[in-house]
Each structure stands twice: as C-alpha cells, then as structure tokens.
Scaffold this motif. Structure first.
Motif, PDB file in Angstrom:
ATOM      1  N   GLN A   3       0.853  -1.175   0.000  1.00 19.03           N
ATOM      2  CA  GLN A   3       0.000   0.000   0.000  1.00 19.03           C
ATOM      3  C   GLN A   3       0.897   1.235   0.000  1.00 19.03           C
ATOM      4  O   GLN A   3       1.622   1.489   0.974  1.00 19.03           O
ATOM      5  N   ASP A   5       0.256   4.394   0.340  1.00 18.27           N
ATOM      6  CA  ASP A   5      -0.033   5.422   1.338  1.00 18.27           C
ATOM      7  C   ASP A   5       0.730   5.190   2.637  1.00 18.27           C
ATOM      8  O   ASP A   5       1.114   6.146   3.318  1.00 18.27           O
ATOM      9  N   SER A 236       3.942   2.859 -10.842  1.00 17.72           N
ATOM     10  CA  SER A 236       2.484   2.890 -10.813  1.00 17.72           C
ATOM     11  C   SER A 236       1.998   4.324 -10.998  1.00 17.72           C
ATOM     12  O   SER A 236       2.690   5.281 -10.622  1.00 17.72           O
ATOM     13  N   GLU A 238      -0.085   5.888  -9.322  1.00 17.60           N
ATOM     14  CA  GLU A 238      -0.202   6.523  -8.010  1.00 17.60           C
ATOM     15  C   GLU A 238       1.138   7.104  -7.557  1.00 17.60           C
ATOM     16  O   GLU A 238       1.200   8.232  -7.040  1.00 17.60           O
ATOM     17  N   ALA A 241       2.118  10.136  -9.683  1.00 16.53           N
ATOM     18  CA  ALA A 241       1.386  11.329  -9.246  1.00 16.53           C
ATOM     19  C   ALA A 241       2.061  11.979  -8.052  1.00 16.53           C
ATOM     20  O   ALA A 241       2.121  13.215  -7.958  1.00 16.53           O
TER      21      ALA A 241
END
Length: 385
Positions: A3, A5, A236, A238, A241
């Motif tokens: 994950q 985050d 990825s 994500e 970004a």
C-alpha cells in the motif's frame, strides 16, 4: 499487500502541490498573460524560449509510452535519473542518520548493494537518511538471503542496478523477483540505465504485476543524449502522481523536450548504434584478452568493460599521460585492480589497445590533470558518467 499510502511520509501524502500557470491552462493558443513571461521573445538567436515548457512533458510521454510498453501515466521524466532517485528518497524516508540499529530500529533507511551506482548513497546522505549495505557476491550477484534478512518495516527503498555499474552484468531475475515479492512495505527500484545493451526485456513490463516496482532508465546512454540530462522513471500511476506533486514545476526545459521528441522519431538509429556498440564491446574484449597486463575481463551487458590489470593505478596514470581516459575503479569494493573502460568507436578502441601494447612508466603524480578526490566521501561510490 503493498500500500503506497503507508510508505509515504505523512506530510508528503498531505501536500498540496504548487500549481503553475501551465497546470491551470494547458492549451497552446491564446493571449498568454498569466505566467509573467517576457512577451517580446528571447535574447538568444537559437530559438524562442520566452514561454514556460509543458510541466508534465505530455508529448514526450505519449510518444515514449508505446516504445517502452507502458502507459503515459506510468512515466516520470526527470533531470537525469538522479532527480527521481532524490524524489523517491524525499517522498518516503524520514531523516535520521543514527540508525537503524538495535537501539533505534524504527529509523527509515534505504538498502543498497555495493558496488553500485553512487548516487543512491549520495542522495540518501544529502537527505540525512540512513543507509543499509548488503554487498554483492564476488561474482557481482545479489546475496538474496542476506538482502531479505536485512529488510525491515522501515526499509523504504531497495536499489538494484541491473546491468550493474561498475561491473556491467545483469542481476539474476529470480533474485529481483524474490525481493519484489518479499518487500511489501518498500519500493524496489531496478535501475536499467544500461538495459539497451543487454539482450533481455525491461522490468517495466512487470509494473502492473508488482505495484512496489520502480524502473529507472535514461536517454544518456543508448540514445546518445547525455548532454540533455533526461532520465525516465516508470512506476504505478499513483507513485508517478506523488513524484509530479513534489518535483519542481518546470523540471525539463523546452529545448530538452524538443530534442527528446525528435530523438524518439529515430528509434531505428538508436538500435543501430546499440548494435555497433555491442559489436565493439566484443572486439575490445577480444583485443584486451591478448594483452599480458590484462588479468581478467568481467562479462558485460553494458556499454563498458570492467577489466583487472596487473598494475591498475600505474596503467591508469599511463593512459592519462597518453590522453586515453578511463575510470579507475581499483578502490571500489570487489573491484581491486580494475579499470572501467567505456566502449568507444573502432578508432578509439584501437588507440587504447595500441597504447596498452606499449606500456611505459607512469609520469609523476604532479604532472597529471587529475582531481584530488576530496569530494568523494566513500570509496565504493560509482558514477554513471
């Protein structure tokens, strides 16, 4: 399960990025009175550069994506590969050089495998981030069990250079795969600066399978654009970004973007140059093998050879005196007695062999135009230059 985050530093995850004028209006037609640019043009006669460039280099990414077999949103472009390396460190690692240790096991750290590219360590040190080192084996392969044992919950980045610099060899894919599968709380960065000179596919093809995978490449080597300082990072969407959020607004200049776009229309020329360099690599290896002063030539999947000499430092100084410039790697871990030799043109390679066939005593140190090395803090640092 990985994950992203949970890997990011909290203030990075919460960061509201700077919004540039070209973020707010992405069109190319209009009366531009929003970015405080000079409306009268440029002071150079080499082109008009009075307008800011595309901050996200969309045209390059659209053209590059099918070449690399990725999606545009999986691409980050940086000022060389060094910029994404630095951004990854800053995005994930809390500063603190006192650990990790038994007393401070919770300190964030990167994991590197010397001998390897020196900017991983330099970037971590600049950002005051701890470094764990697990040396490669004597044949320059990953000590996989030792690496897996060294991974903790605070290992944020694991760097694997393949083909490796300075040894030139590919790392075994099974070792990389085991690390990717085991490191579910870390990013695994596979640095492929020299992948075009190896007869294997890029790990970028595995991005959708491994969300913790990051792949670095560059325009400096096979594309022949070292002077542009343009690096590629594939990851990825994500993570891309996040990197876009923390990079400088206009990190790739307009001339660089224009020249890169042009280069991408000449992929056949790039492939031809790679083919010639690989043929010269074999020619040079065969020629070096005939020299009595050469003790060993390490197998290479890159555009250079790591060569062990009977007297590496003396040979290095003699070559400098003859204006044949190589890199002295003899003080780097596992590279005792070795010089790193970039593959040149046939004429350049022939000149190298000619000089090495007629060795002479090296000149005194004070006659050589060599740096002092004062800025090199650790002997295992290796540059991709």
């Amino acid at each position: 399960m990985f994950q992203l985050d949970t890997l990011l530093r909290p203030h990075i995850a919460a960061l509201i990025p700077y919004s540039s004028a070209r973020d707010e209006y992405t069109g190319t037609v209009g009366v531009f009175l929003d970015a405080n640019e000079n409306p009268l043009g440029s002071t150079t006669t080499e082109g008009d550069y009075n307008r800011y460039p595309d901050p996200h280099q969309q045209a390059i990414k659209q053209r590059l994506a099918p070449i690399k077999g990725v999606r545009p949103e999986q691409i980050f472009l940086g000022n060389g590969s060094d910029e994404p390396i630095d951004l990854l460190v800053r995005a994930t690692c809390r500063p603190g050089l006192d650990g990790p240790s038994q007393d401070r096991p919770g300190v964030d750290h990167i994991l590197i495998m010397p001998p390897t590219y020196g900017m991983y360590e330099v970037s971590a040190s600049i950002n005051d981030v701890a470094i764990t080192k697990v040396p490669l084996t004597p044949d320059f392969q990953v000590d996989t069990d030792a690496v897996l044992a060294a991974i903790t919950d605070t290992t944020k980045l694991i760097f694997l250079c393949s083909p490796n610099n300075p040894s030139g060899n590919l790392l075994h894919p099974d070792a990389i795969r085991r690390i990717l599968e085991a490191a579910q709380t870390a990013l695994v960065i596979v640095d492929e600066a020299y992948i075009d000179f190896a007869d294997v596919p890029s790990w970028a093809a595995q991005l959708d399978q491994y969300p913790n995978l990051v792949v670095l490449q560059t325009f400096s080597k096979a594309w022949g654009l070292a002077g542009l300082r343009l690096g590629m990072c594939f990851a990825s969407p994500e993570l891309i970004a996040v990197m876009n959020k923390i990079k400088p607004p206009y990190n790739i200049s307009a001339p660089t973007q224009a020249l890169a776009l042009d280069a991408l229309t000449h992929e056949a020329d790039k492939r031809q140059m790679v083919s010639e360099i690989m043929a010269e690599r074999q020619w040079l290896a065969d020629a070096l093998q005939t020299l009595p002063i050469v003790q060993h030539i390490h197998p290479s999947d890159a555009n250079f050879l790591l060569v062990r000499f009977a007297d590496a430092k003396g040979t290095f100084k003699y070559l400098i005196d003859q204006q044949v410039i190589v890199r002295d790697r003899s003080s780097v871990k596992l590279c005792d007695g070795c010089l790193r030799i970039t593959i040149g043109t046939r004429a350049e390679n022939e000149r190298l062999i000619e000089v090495l066939r007629h060795p002479a005593p090296a000149p005194a140190d004070d006659q050589l135009p060599l740096g002092t090395g004062d800025q090199a803090t650790k002997p295992e640092l290796v540059s991709n230059d």
